[in-house]
Design a protein around this motif. Structure first.
Motif, PDB file in Angstrom:
ATOM      1  N   VAL A  66     -16.471   5.686 -24.431  1.00 37.30           N
ATOM      2  CA  VAL A  66     -15.999   4.305 -24.445  1.00 37.30           C
ATOM      3  C   VAL A  66     -14.472   4.231 -24.423  1.00 37.30           C
ATOM      4  O   VAL A  66     -13.899   3.310 -23.823  1.00 37.30           O
ATOM      5  N   ARG A  67     -13.799   5.170 -25.068  1.00 35.23           N
ATOM      6  CA  ARG A  67     -12.341   5.155 -25.054  1.00 35.23           C
ATOM      7  C   ARG A  67     -11.822   5.275 -23.631  1.00 35.23           C
ATOM      8  O   ARG A  67     -10.880   4.580 -23.238  1.00 35.23           O
ATOM      9  N   ARG A  68     -12.455   6.123 -22.861  1.00 35.29           N
ATOM     10  CA  ARG A  68     -12.021   6.310 -21.471  1.00 35.29           C
ATOM     11  C   ARG A  68     -12.336   5.080 -20.629  1.00 35.29           C
ATOM     12  O   ARG A  68     -11.513   4.619 -19.836  1.00 35.29           O
ATOM     13  N   VAL A  69     -13.533   4.530 -20.807  1.00 38.58           N
ATOM     14  CA  VAL A  69     -13.922   3.344 -20.031  1.00 38.58           C
ATOM     15  C   VAL A  69     -12.993   2.168 -20.338  1.00 38.58           C
ATOM     16  O   VAL A  69     -12.496   1.487 -19.431  1.00 38.58           O
ATOM     17  N   LEU A  70     -12.765   1.919 -21.630  1.00 40.62           N
ATOM     18  CA  LEU A  70     -11.900   0.808 -22.026  1.00 40.62           C
ATOM     19  C   LEU A  70     -10.465   1.027 -21.545  1.00 40.62           C
ATOM     20  O   LEU A  70      -9.794   0.075 -21.116  1.00 40.62           O
ATOM     21  N   SER A  71     -10.000   2.266 -21.600  1.00 43.65           N
ATOM     22  CA  SER A  71      -8.635   2.560 -21.151  1.00 43.65           C
ATOM     23  C   SER A  71      -8.493   2.329 -19.661  1.00 43.65           C
ATOM     24  O   SER A  71      -7.518   1.719 -19.201  1.00 43.65           O
ATOM     25  N   VAL A  72      -9.455   2.807 -18.882  1.00 45.13           N
ATOM     26  CA  VAL A  72      -9.406   2.602 -17.427  1.00 45.13           C
ATOM     27  C   VAL A  72      -9.449   1.113 -17.101  1.00 45.13           C
ATOM     28  O   VAL A  72      -8.707   0.634 -16.227  1.00 45.13           O
ATOM     29  N   ALA A  73     -10.311   0.373 -17.807  1.00 42.56           N
ATOM     30  CA  ALA A  73     -10.418  -1.072 -17.566  1.00 42.56           C
ATOM     31  C   ALA A  73      -9.095  -1.776 -17.853  1.00 42.56           C
ATOM     32  O   ALA A  73      -8.633  -2.610 -17.061  1.00 42.56           O
ATOM     33  N   LEU A  74      -8.463  -1.435 -18.972  1.00 41.91           N
ATOM     34  CA  LEU A  74      -7.200  -2.080 -19.329  1.00 41.91           C
ATOM     35  C   LEU A  74      -6.062  -1.660 -18.403  1.00 41.91           C
ATOM     36  O   LEU A  74      -5.186  -2.474 -18.077  1.00 41.91           O
ATOM     37  N   ILE A  75      -6.065  -0.417 -17.981  1.00 39.46           N
ATOM     38  CA  ILE A  75      -5.033   0.026 -17.034  1.00 39.46           C
ATOM     39  C   ILE A  75      -5.151  -0.747 -15.725  1.00 39.46           C
ATOM     40  O   ILE A  75      -4.152  -1.209 -15.158  1.00 39.46           O
ATOM     41  N   LEU A  76      -6.386  -0.900 -15.235  1.00 42.31           N
ATOM     42  CA  LEU A  76      -6.603  -1.674 -14.009  1.00 42.31           C
ATOM     43  C   LEU A  76      -6.174  -3.128 -14.225  1.00 42.31           C
ATOM     44  O   LEU A  76      -5.513  -3.733 -13.369  1.00 42.31           O
ATOM     45  N   PHE A  77      -6.537  -3.685 -15.372  1.00 44.16           N
ATOM     46  CA  PHE A  77      -6.175  -5.067 -15.707  1.00 44.16           C
ATOM     47  C   PHE A  77      -4.653  -5.237 -15.759  1.00 44.16           C
ATOM     48  O   PHE A  77      -4.097  -6.204 -15.220  1.00 44.16           O
ATOM     49  N   ILE A  78      -3.967  -4.293 -16.383  1.00 37.79           N
ATOM     50  CA  ILE A  78      -2.507  -4.357 -16.507  1.00 37.79           C
ATOM     51  C   ILE A  78      -1.838  -4.228 -15.147  1.00 37.79           C
ATOM     52  O   ILE A  78      -0.933  -4.997 -14.796  1.00 37.79           O
ATOM     53  N   LEU A  79      -2.280  -3.242 -14.358  1.00 35.78           N
ATOM     54  CA  LEU A  79      -1.682  -3.037 -13.031  1.00 35.78           C
ATOM     55  C   LEU A  79      -1.926  -4.249 -12.127  1.00 35.78           C
ATOM     56  O   LEU A  79      -1.036  -4.653 -11.368  1.00 35.78           O
ATOM     57  N   ALA A  80      -3.125  -4.834 -12.220  1.00 33.73           N
ATOM     58  CA  ALA A  80      -3.440  -5.991 -11.385  1.00 33.73           C
ATOM     59  C   ALA A  80      -2.559  -7.182 -11.751  1.00 33.73           C
ATOM     60  O   ALA A  80      -2.058  -7.894 -10.878  1.00 33.73           O
ATOM     61  N   ASN A  81      -2.347  -7.412 -13.043  1.00 32.31           N
ATOM     62  CA  ASN A  81      -1.489  -8.519 -13.452  1.00 32.31           C
ATOM     63  C   ASN A  81      -0.024  -8.248 -13.135  1.00 32.31           C
ATOM     64  O   ASN A  81       0.737  -9.173 -12.858  1.00 32.31           O
ATOM     65  N   THR A  82       0.371  -6.980 -13.166  1.00 36.39           N
ATOM     66  CA  THR A  82       1.722  -6.622 -12.730  1.00 36.39           C
ATOM     67  C   THR A  82       1.901  -6.961 -11.256  1.00 36.39           C
ATOM     68  O   THR A  82       2.926  -7.524 -10.849  1.00 36.39           O
ATOM     69  N   LEU A  83       0.879  -6.626 -10.462  1.00 38.92           N
ATOM     70  CA  LEU A  83       0.933  -6.952  -9.033  1.00 38.92           C
ATOM     71  C   LEU A  83       0.965  -8.469  -8.826  1.00 38.92           C
ATOM     72  O   LEU A  83       1.670  -8.959  -7.933  1.00 38.92           O
ATOM     73  N   SER A  84       0.226  -9.206  -9.653  1.00 39.60           N
ATOM     74  CA  SER A  84       0.268 -10.669  -9.565  1.00 39.60           C
ATOM     75  C   SER A  84       1.677 -11.193  -9.856  1.00 39.60           C
ATOM     76  O   SER A  84       2.159 -12.124  -9.201  1.00 39.60           O
ATOM     77  N   ALA A  85       2.325 -10.598 -10.846  1.00 40.54           N
ATOM     78  CA  ALA A  85       3.645 -11.070 -11.261  1.00 40.54           C
ATOM     79  C   ALA A  85       4.724 -10.796 -10.216  1.00 40.54           C
ATOM     80  O   ALA A  85       5.715 -11.535 -10.136  1.00 40.54           O
ATOM     81  N   ALA A  87       3.958 -10.355  -6.842  1.00 40.01           N
ATOM     82  CA  ALA A  87       3.411 -10.623  -5.508  1.00 40.01           C
ATOM     83  C   ALA A  87       4.423 -11.374  -4.648  1.00 40.01           C
ATOM     84  O   ALA A  87       5.020 -12.351  -5.086  1.00 40.01           O
ATOM     85  N   THR A  88       4.584 -10.897  -3.422  1.00 32.33           N
ATOM     86  CA  THR A  88       5.528 -11.544  -2.499  1.00 32.33           C
ATOM     87  C   THR A  88       4.828 -12.389  -1.447  1.00 32.33           C
ATOM     88  O   THR A  88       5.493 -13.055  -0.658  1.00 32.33           O
ATOM     89  N   SER A  89       3.499 -12.357  -1.420  1.00 25.45           N
ATOM     90  CA  SER A  89       2.747 -13.183  -0.486  1.00 25.45           C
ATOM     91  C   SER A  89       1.452 -13.621  -1.153  1.00 25.45           C
ATOM     92  O   SER A  89       0.976 -12.972  -2.094  1.00 25.45           O
ATOM     93  N   PHE A  90       0.872 -14.701  -0.655  1.00 23.51           N
ATOM     94  CA  PHE A  90      -0.341 -15.223  -1.271  1.00 23.51           C
ATOM     95  C   PHE A  90      -1.534 -14.277  -1.106  1.00 23.51           C
ATOM     96  O   PHE A  90      -2.316 -14.124  -2.050  1.00 23.51           O
ATOM     97  N   PRO A  91      -1.730 -13.607   0.040  1.00 25.78           N
ATOM     98  CA  PRO A  91      -2.835 -12.641   0.133  1.00 25.78           C
ATOM     99  C   PRO A  91      -2.733 -11.530  -0.910  1.00 25.78           C
ATOM    100  O   PRO A  91      -3.753 -11.099  -1.457  1.00 25.78           O
ATOM    101  N   ILE A  92      -1.518 -11.069  -1.199  1.00 27.28           N
ATOM    102  CA  ILE A  92      -1.359 -10.036  -2.227  1.00 27.28           C
ATOM    103  C   ILE A  92      -1.738 -10.602  -3.595  1.00 27.28           C
ATOM    104  O   ILE A  92      -2.373  -9.923  -4.412  1.00 27.28           O
ATOM    105  N   LEU A  93      -1.354 -11.856  -3.846  1.00 26.42           N
ATOM    106  CA  LEU A  93      -1.722 -12.485  -5.113  1.00 26.42           C
ATOM    107  C   LEU A  93      -3.240 -12.591  -5.242  1.00 26.42           C
ATOM    108  O   LEU A  93      -3.801 -12.298  -6.304  1.00 26.42           O
TER     109      LEU A  93
END
Length: 396
Positions: A66-85, A87-93
């Motif tokens: 579970v530690r690995r699953v939760l960590s991977v999920a949060l890393i993906l969540f963090i990276l995705a929100n970083t990309l949202s923040a 984002a230089t175009s709407f498709p990327i957002l």
């Protein structure tokens, strides 16, 4: 209980991310020069990916640490929100919002299962309540607070706040989560077998349509306020919606316990929406009335989950995990469908002031279905009473 706090912080960040976009739509539309109807699809892709990812990844991660699953999920969540923040175009957002939804869908079922496994059976309900409370608190407090940040520093700053919260949750998961394995979730065959019960299917359908009507309209709340009354700061109205929701959850739970009639409570919730929605398009110009309507809307929206869960659990108490998961999927898929439907309607020429009427028509459909569900429940109770009477007569 302290050990599960990182899980609560993670769901708190997820709760903000799931609903914050509704308040950020005007800023996003302006930044990328797209209509609000198009900007609203950031909600659609997040909630759709969340709803689909939760059962799929819940199955794929069975037996993993579970530690690995939760960590991977949060890393993906963090990276995705970083990309949202950034984002230089709407498709990327849009892509980043979809990835954030996948991360949230991977995190939630594992977090719930982990919280339940980390405490004794007597404290399991409290543990699950705390993790679910993180989602509720994220929506009730986190979303308005995030909008305060957005007003002063821009909409991207709110996403950086979510990234920071996700980072703190990740640190807590890495340092405090046990080296346990994720439990095996219900199989697809088990889920389908429960959904084959027409009573379950009817309740799930009502939940889907209700979420499409309510959360679909909430997606465009800021744009609705701006177009109807020139409101540029939707924060007071979203606070009213959130605080009304907290009060609604509390009162609805009390009434269900007092009456033992969750079907009737759901009918009342839908009647309240039926009263509120038609007024939103015209009453927004009167701030006091609009605040009351948003508060009542929030109370109804948040209250719609509890009676449905009670109804489903009463039908299949031995398969609680399955019916609750189905209810959750119906809620998020309905939210995605409602946001998409609203965007399509606006693109087809519908005005923002007409969106509440679209939601009203969906509530009429949901209420019609719910009245059938309530009649079904009364019939079941009457049949059970007759059976008890016959058994008592035979024994005598």
């Amino acid at each position: 209980m302290i050990r599960i706090l990182p899980l609560c912080l993670g769901t708190f960040a997820l709760g903000i991310d799931a609903y914050i976009m509704a308040g950020l739509l005007p800023g996003i539309a302006s930044s990328f020069d797209v209509p609000a109807a198009v900007a609203g699809q950031t909600v659609t892709v997040f909630t759709a990916c969340y709803a689909i990812a939760a059962p799929v990844f819940g199955t794929l991660t069975a037996g993993k640490l579970v530690r690995r699953v939760l960590s991977v999920a949060l890393i993906l969540f963090i990276l995705a929100n970083t990309l949202s923040a950034i984002a230089t175009s709407f498709p990327i957002l849009l892509l980043s919002r979809a990835l954030a939804g996948v991360g949230a869908g991977l995190y939630s079922p594992t977090a719930f299962a982990t919280a339940a496994s980390m405490v004794s059976a007597k404290r399991r309900g409290r543990a699950l309540g705390l993790v679910v409370g993180g989602l509720a608190l994220g929506t009730a407090v986190g979303v308005p607070s995030g909008l305060v940040v957005a007003v002063h520093f821009g909409w991207r700053s709110t996403l950086w706040l979510i990234v920071a919260l996700g980072g703190v949750a990740l640190a807590g998961v890495i340092s405090r989560m046990p080296e346990a394995t994720a439990s095996t979730p219900p199989s697809l065959r088990q889920r389908v077998s429960v959904l084959a019960d027409p009573r379950v299917a009817a309740s799930i359908a009502v939940s889907f349509v209700t979420s499409a009507a309510s959360i679909g309209l909430y997606t465009f709340a800021a744009a609705l306020l701006r177009s109807t009354s020139g409101v540029t700061d939707p924060l007071p109205y979203l606070w009213a919606w959130s605080l009304g929701g907290v009060a609604g959850i509390y009162l609805c739970g009390m009434l269900i316990d007092a009456t033992g009639r969750p079907e009737s409570m759901m009918s009342l919730v839908l009647v309240l929406m039926l009263v509120v929605f038609p007024l939103l398009g015209t009453a927004a110009v009167h701030q006091p009335l609009a605040l009351v309507l948003f508060g009542a809307w929030g109370a109804a929206a948040w209250s719609s989950q509890a009676p449905q869960q009670h109804r489903l659990l009463s039908l299949h108490s031995d398969k609680g995990g399955i019916v609750v998961a189905l209810q959750s999927s119906a809620h998020y898929l309905g939210s995605a469908a409602g946001a998409a439907l609203g965007g399509i309607a606006l693109a087809a020429g519908m005005r923002f002031t007409q969106l509440p009427l679209l939601s009203t028509s969906l509530i009429v459909l949901a209420l019609s279905g719910q009245l059938c569900v309530a009649a079904w429940a009364r019939s079941d109770l009457a049949r059970a009473a007759r059976n008890v009477s016959l058994i008592g007569r035979d024994l005598s």
